[in-house]
Every structure is written in structure tokens, then in C-alpha cells.
Design an enzyme around this catalytic site. Sequence first.
Site, PDB file in Angstrom:
ATOM      1  N   CYS A 101       0.836  -1.107  -0.025  1.00  0.00           N
ATOM      2  CA  CYS A 101       0.102   0.120  -0.001  1.00  0.00           C
ATOM      3  C   CYS A 101       0.876   1.412   0.119  1.00  0.00           C
ATOM      4  O   CYS A 101       0.527   2.330  -0.799  1.00  0.00           O
ATOM      5  CB  CYS A 101      -1.024  -0.079   1.066  1.00  0.00           C
ATOM      6  SG  CYS A 101      -1.920   1.509   1.332  1.00  0.00           S
ATOM      7  N   CYS A 222      -6.335  -2.919   7.685  1.00  0.00           N
ATOM      8  CA  CYS A 222      -7.373  -2.010   7.908  1.00  0.00           C
ATOM      9  C   CYS A 222      -8.956  -2.723   7.404  1.00  0.00           C
ATOM     10  O   CYS A 222      -9.712  -2.665   8.127  1.00  0.00           O
ATOM     11  CB  CYS A 222      -7.394  -0.818   7.568  1.00  0.00           C
ATOM     12  SG  CYS A 222      -7.395  -0.592   5.505  1.00  0.00           S
TER      13      CYS A 222
END
Length: 418
Positions: A101, A222
Amino acid sequence: MGVIRHVVCAMSGGVDSSVAALLLKRMGYHVSGVFMKNWDSLDEKGVCTSDKDCEDAYRSCQVLGIPFHQVSYVKEYWNEVFSDLLSEYEKGRTPNPDILCNKHIKFKHFCKHALNTLDADAMATGHYARTSQEDEEVFRQKNVAPLTGRFKDRFEVRNPVRLHQGADPFKDQTFFLSQISQEALRHTMFPLAGLTKDFVKKMAAQAGLHHVLTKKESMGICFIGERNFEDFILEYLEPQPGDLVSVEDGTVMGRHRGWFTLTLGQRARIGGLKDPWFVVDKDVTTGEVFVGPTTNHPALFRDTLQTGRFHWITVDPPPVLVKTQMMDCHFRFIHQMPLTPCTVTLNMDGSLWITLAQPIRAITPGQFAVLYRGGECLGSGRILRLGPSQHTLQLGRERMAAAASLDGPRPGPPDQAS
């Protein structure tokens, strides 16, 4: 009157990025806060905190008196991070989406957005890390007469920018930055480089950022949130049931729903057993997952591994490695795990063989081998292959000993006539 220099700060809605923006403003920069949405919560059944995080990021910008923006990278995240995650799990490996990410979203798409769309001179994040550029005072904001040329041009230096560990050893996040590009690092500021987490919290309290002080640390992936990982991954991958097999004698101990639901070192759920067993290996071709009866079973310990093509922060490998093809440094594959001395060997294809000073538990294919030298994060490479486990080596030694005993003592030389 000083030059107004524009820095875009990535705002996550947490205390670290909020204080990073605070520090930038106090240093005299023109600061904008931007919240990135990387996962579409409407696509999942569980709870995602992205909306609450966005609200908290907006509140921080209000308290600080800086502009607030939002940007969505949901499609990019799916294509460049999540698709890779699914592919890796199908191959029997355990990926690290947080590193990817940062590489693809925050330090590629977001960086370009900050510099090109928002016309920033630099971007900033709340990571606990430091660059050699900050040591050279490239980012210092001073009340001086306007400079000729653009502030951005100061980044066009010949020496590569190096990534160093932050001052707080427990919070150091260079592990998660080990795949970012030199171009992105050249335009990035880490305001928290010299601070500890406790001091950051004190600064937040003094600045009135109370809404971020009570938030829990963001841990793990997340978009999975508080849900069971096995249930989550089976929403995207078809179940592939197989046997849980004892690594010691080949006994079938139970069943699993897919090798991708399990990772090395974790406890295997096997009914009817008093003591826990742990995943020690996988065979994707047969679907078998091998388990051992103790958390520190020798089958979990290895001291050699091979990476894919290694990503060097400075682009080129260290000169000593190029010259001799070998180099001593330190290794970790999990954030915050103790650094382990190692020797690396550079292969012709850019991959590395890494030999550790001591065997480490549950080294996992798919994770990233991150290397350090003297406090500098050198970069990382995805772990693709493992050397033999201590269990395998022990079996080999036992078989050799058994074979030698079957052969019997070798006859000595014939007696010499006197």
C-alpha cells in the site's frame, strides 16, 4: 517576508499524522491535509472505520486551521494491492499489503497527486522514519529572501536519498517504507523523525487534538477490521479443503478449508486434542498443511531464504555487495522483531540469498525480507523460497548416522609383515 512553501500532509485520522501536520505548520510551511480512501466499505459485510477516520482527519485540519481534501484510490488499491494479496494467498504465501500500500498508493499515486494536482513542493506523512535529506537541511523552512527557481528543484540532487530509522526504536516504521521509490522519497518529509510516541501524544494534547488521543493504534490490515481472517478470505477465494498432516509421522490430524487460510507459525484448530498444534509447512500441490505439536517445533526454524529481485532504496546495491557479491547486515521480516545478523549473497538476477546468524521461527514466504545496516534501511525483497528447516536437517543427520551404522566399521589396512 519568507517564501511560502506548500507541503501536503497525508492525514489518516490518527494522532501521528495530525501532529505531523502541526509540526509542519509551526515550521512555517503552507500545509494542506489530505485523507485517502483506499477501501470501499460498501463492498464488505464487516465494520470499517474509514468514515470515522475521515471525520477525525477533517477535525484535525479544522483545529490546525489548514485546508482539508479527500481523494479516493479504491480502484487502484484493488488492482495493485488487493489483487496481489489474493494471488499470493493462492500460491500458498502470506503477503504484506501494508508494505505494498505504501509502495503503490501512498508513495506513488498520492505523491503524484500532491505534487502535480495540488502543486505541492513536498508531501509528508506521520511515519516514524528519517531521510538523509533532512540531515542535509533540504527541508528547512527559513525566513529568507525568495530563492531563485522553485523549491521543488532543490530535490534534484545527485546523491541518492537514504532511509534511516526513526528516533523511537519501538515505533520505527521504516519496515513499512522499504519498497518505496527513490523519486517518492526525494519528495517526502517525515516530521516525526526525531520524536517518541509519548512526546507526540503530549504535543497533540497541548494543541487541542483531543479527539485523536483516545483512538487505538491501527494494527493489521484495515479492511479486515475485527473479523475472523478465515471468514474474510473465503469471501474472495473458493474453499480448497485438505488434510492437516503431522510433520513427524504423516498422521492425518484433521482438515482445513484452504491452505490460504493458514500461515506458518499460527495455531491449527484441531478438535479433540488437549495440547495445541502449529502450522509448520504447506504443500499447495497436494493441499496438505503440515502441523507440529509445539510452538517451537524444529520444523518452524530456518536460517536460509531467497528473495525475489531486491528493491534497494538507493536504486543500486551497496558498493561492497557489488564488489564482493556478499555483505554482512541485519534482517527482519516482521515489524518490531529483533534485528538478526545475516550475510547476503547477490545473485545475477538481482535476487538475494540470505543466511542468518541463527535460525528464526516461522519465516514466511510472501513476507518481505527487510535489510538494515548501521541504522539505515537498505530496502526489501519478497521471500520466495526457504532453506531446509532444523527438523529436516536433523532427520538428514539421523538417516546418515543410521546408514553409517548399517555399513558397519570399515576394515583397517592389512597387517604389515615384520
